[in-house]
Write an enzyme that holds these catalytic residues in place. Structure first.
Site, mmCIF file in Angstrom:
data_model
loop_
_atom_site.group_PDB
_atom_site.id
_atom_site.type_symbol
_atom_site.label_atom_id
_atom_site.label_comp_id
_atom_site.label_asym_id
_atom_site.label_seq_id
_atom_site.Cartn_x
_atom_site.Cartn_y
_atom_site.Cartn_z
ATOM 1 N N CYS A 9 -10.147 17.762 5.360
ATOM 2 C CA CYS A 9 -9.509 16.599 4.763
ATOM 3 C C CYS A 9 -8.251 17.007 3.997
ATOM 4 O O CYS A 9 -8.013 18.187 3.759
ATOM 5 C CB CYS A 9 -10.452 15.910 3.774
ATOM 6 S SG CYS A 9 -11.999 15.341 4.498
ATOM 7 N N GLY A 38 -6.286 15.649 8.686
ATOM 8 C CA GLY A 38 -7.310 14.684 9.059
ATOM 9 C C GLY A 38 -6.710 13.459 9.694
ATOM 10 O O GLY A 38 -5.734 12.909 9.169
ATOM 11 N N ASN A 112 -12.103 17.438 -0.350
ATOM 12 C CA ASN A 112 -11.817 18.285 0.808
ATOM 13 C C ASN A 112 -12.729 19.494 0.720
ATOM 14 O O ASN A 112 -12.660 20.244 -0.255
ATOM 15 C CB ASN A 112 -10.347 18.728 0.805
ATOM 16 C CG ASN A 112 -10.060 19.780 1.870
ATOM 17 O OD1 ASN A 112 -10.743 19.846 2.889
ATOM 18 N ND2 ASN A 112 -9.062 20.600 1.629
ATOM 19 N N GLY A 113 -13.585 19.687 1.709
ATOM 20 C CA GLY A 113 -14.466 20.840 1.706
ATOM 21 C C GLY A 113 -15.848 20.500 2.205
ATOM 22 O O GLY A 113 -16.069 19.447 2.817
ATOM 23 N N TYR A 253 -3.660 28.515 10.563
ATOM 24 C CA TYR A 253 -3.532 27.246 11.268
ATOM 25 C C TYR A 253 -3.519 25.992 10.400
ATOM 26 O O TYR A 253 -2.719 25.094 10.606
ATOM 27 C CB TYR A 253 -4.682 27.114 12.290
ATOM 28 C CG TYR A 253 -4.677 25.794 13.005
ATOM 29 C CD1 TYR A 253 -3.764 25.549 14.024
ATOM 30 C CD2 TYR A 253 -5.535 24.778 12.634
ATOM 31 C CE1 TYR A 253 -3.723 24.325 14.658
ATOM 32 C CE2 TYR A 253 -5.509 23.547 13.263
ATOM 33 C CZ TYR A 253 -4.606 23.325 14.275
ATOM 34 O OH TYR A 253 -4.558 22.124 14.899
ATOM 35 N N SER A 294 1.280 25.203 15.990
ATOM 36 C CA SER A 294 0.823 26.288 15.126
ATOM 37 C C SER A 294 1.139 27.675 15.665
ATOM 38 O O SER A 294 1.131 28.649 14.921
ATOM 39 C CB SER A 294 -0.678 26.163 14.875
ATOM 40 O OG SER A 294 -1.383 26.099 16.097
ATOM 41 N N ASP A 357 -2.370 30.537 17.905
ATOM 42 C CA ASP A 357 -2.922 30.949 16.609
ATOM 43 C C ASP A 357 -4.350 31.460 16.721
ATOM 44 O O ASP A 357 -4.763 32.332 15.958
ATOM 45 C CB ASP A 357 -2.870 29.776 15.623
ATOM 46 C CG ASP A 357 -3.756 28.627 16.080
ATOM 47 O OD1 ASP A 357 -4.896 28.545 15.616
ATOM 48 O OD2 ASP A 357 -3.304 27.819 16.901
ATOM 49 N N CYS A 393 -18.433 28.961 10.507
ATOM 50 C CA CYS A 393 -17.968 28.777 9.133
ATOM 51 C C CYS A 393 -18.840 27.736 8.456
ATOM 52 O O CYS A 393 -19.001 26.634 8.961
ATOM 53 C CB CYS A 393 -16.509 28.312 9.113
ATOM 54 S SG CYS A 393 -15.917 27.905 7.461
ATOM 55 N N CYS A 444 -11.645 34.549 2.084
ATOM 56 C CA CYS A 444 -12.859 34.410 2.881
ATOM 57 C C CYS A 444 -12.439 34.560 4.331
ATOM 58 O O CYS A 444 -11.599 33.804 4.826
ATOM 59 C CB CYS A 444 -13.518 33.046 2.670
ATOM 60 S SG CYS A 444 -14.892 32.749 3.813
ATOM 61 N N CYS A 447 -15.373 33.811 9.307
ATOM 62 C CA CYS A 447 -15.353 33.459 10.732
ATOM 63 C C CYS A 447 -15.003 34.664 11.601
ATOM 64 O O CYS A 447 -15.309 34.692 12.791
ATOM 65 C CB CYS A 447 -14.377 32.324 10.988
ATOM 66 S SG CYS A 447 -12.714 32.602 10.352
#
Length: 468
Positions: A9, A38, A112-113, A253, A294, A357, A393, A444, A447
């Protein structure tokens, strides 16, 4: 969209010191700048000090609002949201901002998250009598805040942060206060700006640029920013035992290239990633092209470092919008052709370096390689400006498993054969981190590595950012 990672988001919030008839429009333009984060729904909530007015709708920002709606969204505090969601949750009731009534008035939340402990929190609140209306984490957050029964909203938000586990960048609005909050690991981005006498919170700095707001700084991990009639103040939660873990895919990205994330230019990071990719994965070729949008900046970096000309070999149709295509191979091919077309005069007879990407499932990459061959490309060498995605992820939005990640199921040679490329090369994780200019411990990169900044519920379904 065509096989790219999907971000969760985008959020924005504005606090002004007086009533502004154009508040809704300012938020609208900010959401336009965040549209890449989004595309399924958009919403704006505003207040003039008594109650909260809001409008939410499915679709793009331009589809969700018109002049009449925006004229009605005046006020002095407002928050906005653009959302990506799973098809199962793709309904208007799950659109944000979420507006709830609580003991001290009204509250609007835009998030967002992804909370990894949302099921536990939801169950706990249900046992206390809360009847949830949506499937989204934002409602859990809103009721956690509302049930703190504090006269001070900032104290309630602090207590809420103590309970939340996962990734979040939040803008929270009451009838007299705007609050920004970033998770203790800083996984999701959030920044602060100033627009004349107003303060602005946004997911990315590009939204500030769009509404002529001056970038002040990034919100720090674990920081709560409270903005009201007394000015702006910061509350920093204890970081003992925690480490910064910003999502590295913002640089790969998610973020727009004209944004800065945690003090670093996304454009320069992608340009450097392309340069390092050329050093790590050289190839004898005639031309470098990027997969728009991207892959374009990294392709420029690759071409410069390799001494190979760069050109526009793929054109993106920017007027397709959202497409709903059944996931068969033939329909996916049509979907790619709706969004991308090869420039035959540029690629015909050329040995191409195609820079992208990332590769997640591999299906779309194969379709693009085939598109270039149909346009007459002599060779197609695929270069990827990030490492293979081999783990799910837990801080994303769409569910997936490692079985769907081609990097987890096949080695590089098998992936090359699957997508039909003449050669395939990835940027190393060391190279990607070096390109950002930040130390490895700031990110982090679960992934790529399977190592996450906090314990994740591996026994339940995993989350992955699917390609947009």
């Amino acid at each position: 969209m065509y096989g790219k990672f999907k971000e969760a988001c985008g959020v924005i919030g504005i606090y002004g010191n007086k009533e502004d008839e154009a508040l809704g429009r300012s938020i609208y333009y900010g959401l336009y700048a965040l549209q890449h984060r989004g595309q399924e729904s958009a919403g704006i909530a505003v207040t003039s000090g008594s109650g909260i007015k809001y409008h939410k709708a499915m679709g793009l920002v331009s589809e969700a609002f018109n002049d009449e709606i925006l004229d009605n969204l005046s006020g002095y505090i407002g928050v906005g949201h653009v959302r990506y969601c799973t098809n199962e949750a793709n309904t208007l009731i799950n659109a944000q901002p979420l507006v709830v009534r609580y003991k001290n008035g009204y509250l609007a939340v835009a998030h967002n998250g992804n909370l990894i402990n949302a099921p536990e929190l939801r169950k706990e609140l249900e046992e206390q009598g809360v009847a949830f209306q949506t499937e989204i984490d934002s409602e859990v957050i809103a009721f956690l805040i509302a049930r703190q029964h504090s006269e001070d909203i900032s104290k309630a938000v602090e207590k809420c942060m103590d309970k939340l586990k996962g990734s979040y960048a939040l803008v929270i609005m009451t009838e007299d206060t705007l609050i920004g909050m970033r998770d203790p690991y800083g996984i999701r981005p959030l920044c602060l700006g100033k627009q004349k006498d107003s303060y602005v919170l946004a997911s990315e700095s590009c939204a500030l640029d769009t509404i002529d707001a001056q970038f002040i700084r990034d919100i720090e991990p674990g920081e709560i920013v409270v903005i009201n009639k007394d000015g702006i103040r910061s509350i920093k939660k204890s970081q003992a035992g925690l480490s910064y873990a910003s999502c590295i895919f913002e640089f790969v990205y998610f973020a727009r290239p004209d944004s800065t994330i945690d003090g670093r230019s996304v454009y320069m990071a992608r340009l450097q990633a392309g340069r390092l990719l050329a050093e790590e994965q050289p190839v004898d070729a005639d031309l470098v092209i990027g997969v728009p949008d991207s892959g374009t900046v990294s392709a420029l970096g690759y071409a410069a470092a390799a001494g190979i000309p760069f050109d526009i070999g793929l054109i993106k149709n920017r007027y397709v919008g959202r497409t709903f295509i059944k996931p068969t191979r033939s329909s996916r091919a049509i979907g790619v052709k709706l969004k991308l077309n090869a420039v035959r005069e540029v690629v015909k007879g050329k040995r191409l370096v195609m820079v992208d990407d990332s590769i997640v499932r591999g299906t779309t990459s194969g379709l693009i390689v085939n598109l270039l061959r149909e346009a007459g490309a002599k060779e197609v060498h695929v270069r990827v400006s990030s490492p293979p995605v081999v783990h799910s992820c837990y801080f994303g939005i769409d569910t997936s498993t490692r079985k769907e990640l081609i990097g987890a199921q096949r080695n590089i040679e098998e992936i090359r054969e699957h997508i039909g490329a003449d050669s395939l090369g990835y940027l190393s994780l060391h190279g990607l981190i070096k390109a950002t200019g930040l130390p490895a411990e700031k990110f982090c990169s679960g992934c790529f590595t399977g190592k996450y900044p906090l314990d994740v519920p591996r026994e339940r379904k995993r989350y992955v950012f699917e390609k947009r």
